[in-house]
Design a protein around this motif. Sequence first.
Motif, mmCIF file in Angstrom:
data_model
loop_
_atom_site.group_PDB
_atom_site.id
_atom_site.type_symbol
_atom_site.label_atom_id
_atom_site.label_comp_id
_atom_site.label_asym_id
_atom_site.label_seq_id
_atom_site.Cartn_x
_atom_site.Cartn_y
_atom_site.Cartn_z
ATOM 1 N N PRO B 84 0.845 -1.194 0.000
ATOM 2 C CA PRO B 84 0.000 0.000 0.000
ATOM 3 C C PRO B 84 0.878 1.241 0.000
ATOM 4 O O PRO B 84 2.044 1.174 0.378
ATOM 5 N N GLU B 91 -3.603 5.922 2.294
ATOM 6 C CA GLU B 91 -3.954 4.677 3.008
ATOM 7 C C GLU B 91 -5.421 4.652 3.348
ATOM 8 O O GLU B 91 -6.112 3.642 3.176
ATOM 9 N N THR B 94 -7.509 4.201 0.208
ATOM 10 C CA THR B 94 -7.524 2.802 -0.241
ATOM 11 C C THR B 94 -8.456 1.971 0.626
ATOM 12 O O THR B 94 -9.239 1.148 0.133
ATOM 13 N N LYS B 98 -11.932 -0.188 -0.309
ATOM 14 C CA LYS B 98 -12.162 -1.614 0.012
ATOM 15 C C LYS B 98 -13.505 -1.776 0.722
ATOM 16 O O LYS B 98 -14.301 -2.665 0.411
#
Lengths: 211, 154
Positions: B84, B91, B94, B98
Amino acid sequence: MTKDTRSAKRQCSPDQIGDEALVKACQQGDREAWNTLFARYLTPIKFYLLKFSWFKSEAHLDDIIQIAFLTMFEEIRAGKFQPGGPGSFKSWAYNVAQNACRTKNRDEVSQPKPISSLYPSEPTFMPDDILFRFRSGATDYRQVTPKLNEVLKHLTPEEQKLMRLVFCEGKKYKEIQQDPDFAKYTIDYLMLKVYNIRKKAKNLRGSGKPH
Amino acid sequence: MKDENANPCEKYELATTNYVMGEDMPISKDELFEHLRNCAKCRADLVDWQDTYASWRTQGTLSQPEVKEKWDKFIKELTGQTLPPTDVKAEIDTAAGKIHNVLKTHGETPILELRQKTGLVDYPFYEAMSWLVMNDKAVYTKGQDNRPSYASPR
């Protein structure tokens, strides 16, 4: 991969790119840079551990090196080592290896078995501190000794086999006695054989300098 | 008759041989170190043998094909993990992506299950959830204990 890294990679082979540039590339997620960095430091870290720590068995050394690499991987990603900051990457890597040694030493000491079954005498992992200290890069392993293969040429076949068992397979005297070619020898005799090999290697290189 | 050519330090050199190799010594460690304090030649011999032993062991083991292969495999597995980005904003971004994907697929999901499905730990999971809720991408539903227990897509 950044423009700088791509440009550096075009101009230099992976071996020529400095540690700090590789670390920057690693922080950008460049997998090839990671592979180059770890391949570069596998041998020096193993040499460092063999020279300065009590850990001589391959299993222990493998554990410590894996711990060290995992730590380096996580800390580089987390930005705990900054290229261009105080201290070189090499010193930092040796520090990480030292700490991995201490962790392993603590784990071993906490196991419920006698220390004397693991170590010849003291439970600490470092040789006597009064005489010398950890010095990262104190000796470049590439310059230190004649290569193993060069020394092997000057030995008898039995000595060559003994060298292989000790240095390539990391076997102890008791394990070497299990080999049919050495079963007839006592441990003291094996010690003398290794000592004679040492003397031959020293004579090949010339006498050492006093410290 | 005394052998004039005898090496007075031979017994210490023998002990040093074993000391560096991690083998039992023919003399005690105290006796060896007492001698080393006073003998520069033996100190040099110890350092020399440490260098030689470490160098030969390193060369000897790492040159074996199966050992090289083992380390190549370890390094590839370590560095082949999903990497990552290292900055916090990215972070969380991301992580939010998800969570959003899981919620779109499964609908209302218990928080614990959502964490398991996304594989996210406290941070950045809760940071990402806060972002999604504040930006109207997800909704918390409270459970009987009046705490957020479920998340669902908006």
